[in-house]
Design a protein around this motif. Structure first.
Motif, PDB file in Angstrom:
ATOM      1  N   LEU A  54       0.797  -1.207  -0.061  1.00 44.07           N
ATOM      2  CA  LEU A  54       0.174   0.021   0.113  1.00 44.07           C
ATOM      3  C   LEU A  54       0.779   1.203  -0.189  1.00 44.07           C
ATOM      4  CD1 LEU A  54      -2.788   1.446   0.286  1.00 44.07           C
ATOM      5  CD2 LEU A  54      -2.495   1.311   2.671  1.00 44.07           C
ATOM      6  N   GLY A  55       2.045   1.257   0.980  1.00 44.10           N
ATOM      7  CA  GLY A  55       2.605   2.292   1.007  1.00 44.10           C
ATOM      8  C   GLY A  55       3.649   2.727  -0.265  1.00 44.10           C
ATOM      9  N   ASN A  56       4.201   1.727  -0.749  1.00 43.48           N
ATOM     10  CA  ASN A  56       5.155   1.788  -1.968  1.00 43.48           C
ATOM     11  C   ASN A  56       4.164   2.170  -3.182  1.00 43.48           C
ATOM     12  OD1 ASN A  56       8.238   1.397  -1.325  1.00 43.48           O
ATOM     13  ND2 ASN A  56       6.966  -0.231  -0.209  1.00 43.48           N
ATOM     14  N   SER A  57       3.094   1.660  -3.282  1.00 45.54           N
ATOM     15  CA  SER A  57       2.209   1.688  -4.403  1.00 45.54           C
ATOM     16  C   SER A  57       1.535   3.314  -4.395  1.00 45.54           C
ATOM     17  CB  SER A  57       0.977   0.718  -4.417  1.00 45.54           C
ATOM     18  OG  SER A  57       1.433  -0.638  -4.512  1.00 45.54           O
ATOM     19  N   THR A  58       1.108   3.715  -3.335  1.00 45.09           N
ATOM     20  CA  THR A  58       0.537   4.984  -3.057  1.00 45.09           C
ATOM     21  C   THR A  58       1.726   6.111  -3.465  1.00 45.09           C
ATOM     22  OG1 THR A  58      -0.870   4.299  -1.358  1.00 45.09           O
ATOM     23  CG2 THR A  58      -0.272   6.736  -1.529  1.00 45.09           C
ATOM     24  N   LEU A  59       2.982   5.824  -3.097  1.00 42.56           N
ATOM     25  CA  LEU A  59       4.168   6.645  -3.270  1.00 42.56           C
ATOM     26  C   LEU A  59       4.655   6.805  -4.792  1.00 42.56           C
ATOM     27  CD1 LEU A  59       5.856   8.474  -1.855  1.00 42.56           C
ATOM     28  CD2 LEU A  59       7.623   6.600  -1.491  1.00 42.56           C
ATOM     29  N   ILE A  60       4.401   5.673  -5.470  1.00 40.65           N
ATOM     30  CA  ILE A  60       4.483   5.514  -6.936  1.00 40.65           C
ATOM     31  C   ILE A  60       3.539   6.432  -7.387  1.00 40.65           C
ATOM     32  CG2 ILE A  60       4.530   4.184  -9.161  1.00 40.65           C
ATOM     33  CD1 ILE A  60       6.009   1.976  -7.027  1.00 40.65           C
ATOM     34  N   LEU A  61       2.190   6.364  -7.076  1.00 37.66           N
ATOM     35  CA  LEU A  61       1.064   6.925  -7.702  1.00 37.66           C
ATOM     36  C   LEU A  61       1.298   8.214  -7.769  1.00 37.66           C
ATOM     37  CD1 LEU A  61      -1.552   6.179  -9.202  1.00 37.66           C
ATOM     38  CD2 LEU A  61      -2.698   6.076  -6.871  1.00 37.66           C
ATOM     39  N   VAL A  62       1.610   8.983  -6.420  1.00 41.15           N
ATOM     40  CA  VAL A  62       1.581  10.191  -6.285  1.00 41.15           C
ATOM     41  C   VAL A  62       2.764  11.198  -6.739  1.00 41.15           C
ATOM     42  CG1 VAL A  62       0.404  10.179  -4.141  1.00 41.15           C
ATOM     43  CG2 VAL A  62       2.894  10.263  -4.139  1.00 41.15           C
ATOM     44  N   THR A  63       3.702  10.439  -7.208  1.00 43.65           N
ATOM     45  CA  THR A  63       5.130  10.985  -8.146  1.00 43.65           C
ATOM     46  C   THR A  63       4.593  10.909  -9.448  1.00 43.65           C
ATOM     47  OG1 THR A  63       6.026   8.801  -8.095  1.00 43.65           O
ATOM     48  CG2 THR A  63       6.608  10.150  -6.283  1.00 43.65           C
ATOM     49  N   VAL A  64       3.755   9.973  -9.795  1.00 49.40           N
ATOM     50  CA  VAL A  64       3.323   9.910 -11.316  1.00 49.40           C
ATOM     51  C   VAL A  64       2.263  10.931 -11.597  1.00 49.40           C
ATOM     52  CG1 VAL A  64       2.135   8.592 -13.175  1.00 49.40           C
ATOM     53  CG2 VAL A  64       4.029   7.601 -11.691  1.00 49.40           C
ATOM     54  N   LEU A  65       1.323  11.045 -10.418  1.00 49.38           N
ATOM     55  CA  LEU A  65       0.051  11.921 -10.906  1.00 49.38           C
ATOM     56  C   LEU A  65       0.454  13.554 -10.478  1.00 49.38           C
ATOM     57  CD1 LEU A  65      -2.817   9.507  -9.703  1.00 49.38           C
ATOM     58  CD2 LEU A  65      -1.916  10.000 -11.867  1.00 49.38           C
ATOM     59  N   ASP A  66       1.135  13.755  -9.580  1.00 48.32           N
ATOM     60  CA  ASP A  66       1.351  15.197  -9.073  1.00 48.32           C
ATOM     61  C   ASP A  66       2.467  15.666  -9.934  1.00 48.32           C
ATOM     62  OD1 ASP A  66       2.042  17.421  -7.689  1.00 48.32           O
ATOM     63  OD2 ASP A  66       0.725  16.718  -6.042  1.00 48.32           O
ATOM     64  N   SER A  67       2.392  16.698 -10.819  1.00 52.84           N
ATOM     65  CA  SER A  67       3.183  17.349 -11.548  1.00 52.84           C
ATOM     66  C   SER A  67       4.439  18.234 -10.720  1.00 52.84           C
ATOM     67  CB  SER A  67       2.527  18.608 -12.334  1.00 52.84           C
ATOM     68  OG  SER A  67       1.875  19.455 -11.657  1.00 52.84           O
ATOM     69  N   ARG A  68       4.226  18.467  -9.572  1.00 52.72           N
ATOM     70  CA  ARG A  68       5.206  19.095  -8.516  1.00 52.72           C
ATOM     71  C   ARG A  68       5.974  18.175  -8.062  1.00 52.72           C
ATOM     72  NH1 ARG A  68       1.682  21.245  -3.798  1.00 52.72           N
ATOM     73  NH2 ARG A  68       0.843  19.060  -3.963  1.00 52.72           N
ATOM     74  N   LEU A  69       5.811  16.700  -8.414  1.00 52.46           N
ATOM     75  CA  LEU A  69       6.741  15.723  -7.835  1.00 52.46           C
ATOM     76  C   LEU A  69       7.679  15.130  -9.234  1.00 52.46           C
ATOM     77  CD1 LEU A  69       5.004  14.032  -5.219  1.00 52.46           C
ATOM     78  CD2 LEU A  69       6.300  15.959  -4.951  1.00 52.46           C
ATOM     79  N   GLN A  70       7.459  15.934 -10.457  1.00 53.29           N
ATOM     80  CA  GLN A  70       8.377  15.408 -11.609  1.00 53.29           C
ATOM     81  C   GLN A  70       9.733  15.834 -11.459  1.00 53.29           C
ATOM     82  OE1 GLN A  70       6.716  13.342 -13.564  1.00 53.29           O
ATOM     83  NE2 GLN A  70       5.021  13.447 -12.168  1.00 53.29           N
ATOM     84  N   THR A  71      10.359  15.465 -10.251  1.00 53.93           N
ATOM     85  CA  THR A  71      11.671  15.977 -10.199  1.00 53.93           C
ATOM     86  C   THR A  71      12.814  14.698 -10.215  1.00 53.93           C
ATOM     87  OG1 THR A  71      11.891  15.993  -7.919  1.00 53.93           O
ATOM     88  CG2 THR A  71      11.148  17.968  -9.256  1.00 53.93           C
ATOM     89  N   PRO A  72      14.120  15.070 -10.262  1.00 54.20           N
ATOM     90  CA  PRO A  72      15.074  13.939 -10.128  1.00 54.20           C
ATOM     91  C   PRO A  72      14.770  13.117  -8.625  1.00 54.20           C
ATOM     92  CG  PRO A  72      16.179  15.775 -10.984  1.00 54.20           C
ATOM     93  CD  PRO A  72      14.898  16.152 -10.506  1.00 54.20           C
ATOM     94  N   MET A  73      14.545  13.699  -7.648  1.00 50.07           N
ATOM     95  CA  MET A  73      14.527  12.889  -6.455  1.00 50.07           C
ATOM     96  C   MET A  73      13.483  11.782  -6.449  1.00 50.07           C
ATOM     97  SD  MET A  73      14.401  14.458  -2.582  1.00 50.07           S
ATOM     98  CE  MET A  73      12.753  15.006  -2.605  1.00 50.07           C
ATOM     99  N   TYR A  74      12.254  12.356  -6.862  1.00 52.29           N
ATOM    100  CA  TYR A  74      11.038  11.594  -6.921  1.00 52.29           C
ATOM    101  C   TYR A  74      11.117  10.602  -7.979  1.00 52.29           C
ATOM    102  CZ  TYR A  74       9.522  15.041  -3.579  1.00 52.29           C
ATOM    103  OH  TYR A  74       9.521  15.824  -2.456  1.00 52.29           O
ATOM    104  N   LEU A  75      11.671  10.770  -9.009  1.00 59.03           N
ATOM    105  CA  LEU A  75      11.991   9.527 -10.026  1.00 59.03           C
ATOM    106  C   LEU A  75      12.850   8.546  -9.260  1.00 59.03           C
ATOM    107  CD1 LEU A  75      12.041   8.444 -12.939  1.00 59.03           C
ATOM    108  CD2 LEU A  75      14.095   9.632 -13.427  1.00 59.03           C
ATOM    109  N   PHE A  76      13.914   8.891  -8.658  1.00 63.81           N
ATOM    110  CA  PHE A  76      14.640   7.868  -7.978  1.00 63.81           C
ATOM    111  C   PHE A  76      13.854   7.253  -6.989  1.00 63.81           C
ATOM    112  CE2 PHE A  76      18.458  10.674  -9.133  1.00 63.81           C
ATOM    113  CZ  PHE A  76      18.463   9.894 -10.353  1.00 63.81           C
TER     114      PHE A  76
END
Length: 325
Positions: A54-76
């Motif tokens: 649940l935790g890791n899937s949610t984290l992947i989901l928010v990094t994909v859907l939220d444009s503010r998280l389209q940065t290198p740190m969140y890609l990694f």
């Protein structure tokens, strides 16, 4: 010379003319010596596994859907979360089944896949954590040039190098381990962990020892050294920041990653770079369980609790979900 193959007990195949035994399945000892503890371990592992998914899937989901998280740190970070899902899924479902079963077995192919995935995901994570440390170094020590140095193409290439390195070293280790003749099929572990499987070897393999040593050095001390060097320069830069607010902000961007590094490498070093006689197999099993379940579960929690952007993105995702319902 002709080689005849015959199945003797349904458990193994013997090749006449060569001193080689190929087992068609293995017994996993697991925690069967403590039957009263198995139901507790089942509940613990199941809860931790579900939280991990649940935790890791949610984290992947928010990094994909939220444009503010389209940065290198969140890609990694998205790559790290995907690895944790794959790593736990390689061994925990088998563990859960065996904890409730009297026949704790795994077929040869399943054992090979389990060994490979565990090694591949673990090795990839070692390299990726060093890459993430470099990303934090550039962000803090060379912040003005950060968008240029850590552009999307570079980040994708660095993530790809992590995956390729981890998968190739795991393929080498797994291939060599599976070619060693085994004198038994009772693995004193809850998973097909490579060190536990190698304890069944009929003879000592110098080649396997060298491969394990080289890979362990390449993927544990060397990435750790790079992480330490990165954080040395990061700390030096942070201490030169005049404002307390600036120092706190810089520390907060590194705190989550540093916490994950300590947890991950602490467990990994205790497993793979210690004398074989320094602890009992039961202690190794407990360390492996914590290493395989607890650390992947804590990763998204650590990054979420210490990161305002991730918490805001999760709240936004929950709000959208509620509105759609």
């Amino acid at each position: 010379m002709k080689i005849n193959i015959r199945i003797t007990t349904g458990a193994k195949k013997e090749m006449q003319g060569e001193n080689l035994t190929i087992w068609s399945f293995f017994f996993l000892e697991g925690f069967s010596r403590y039957p009263k503890l198995e139901i507790v371990l089942f509940a613990f592992s199941l809860v931790m596994y579900l939280i991990t998914l649940l935790g890791n899937s949610t984290l992947i989901l928010v990094t994909v859907l939220d444009s503010r998280l389209q940065t290198p740190m969140y890609l990694f970070l998205g790559n790290l979360s995907f690895m944790d899902i794959c790593y736990t899924s390689a061994s925990i479902p088998t563990l859960l089944v065996n904890l409730l079963s009297s026949q704790k077995t795994i077929v040869f192919s399943g054992c090979a896949v389990q060994m490979y995935l565990s090694l591949a995901m673990g090795s990839t994570e070692c390299v990726l954590l060093a890459v993430m440390a470099y990303d934090r170094y550039v962000a803090i020590c060379n912040s003005l040039r950060y968008p240029v140095i850590m552009n999307r193409q570079v980040c994708v290439q660095m993530a790809a190098v992590s995956w390729v390195t981890g998968c190739l070293t795991a393929l080498l280790e797994t291939t060599c381990a599976l070619q060693i003749p085994l004198c038994g099929n009772l693995i004193d572990h809850f998973t097909c962990e490579i060190l536990a499987v190698l304890k069944l070897a009929c003879a000592h393999s110098l080649l396997m020892d060298v491969i394990m040593l080289v890979v362990s050095v390449l993927l544990l001390p060397i990435p750790m050294l790079l992480i330490c060097i990165s954080y040395f320069f990061i700390l030096s830069t942070i201490l030169r920041i005049s404002s307390a607010e600036g120092r706190n902000k810089a520390f907060s961007t590194c705190g989550a990653h540093l916490t994950v590094v300590i947890l991950y490498y602490g467990a990994a070093l205790s497993m793979y770079l210690k004398p074989s006689s320094s602890s009992s197999q039961e202690v190794d099993k407990i360390i492996s369980l914590l290493y395989g379940v607890l650390t992947p579960m804590l990763n998204p929690i650590i990054y979420s609790l210490r990161n305002k952007e991730v918490k805001d993105a999760m709240k936004k995702l929950l709000y959208r979900t509620h509105e759609n319902l």
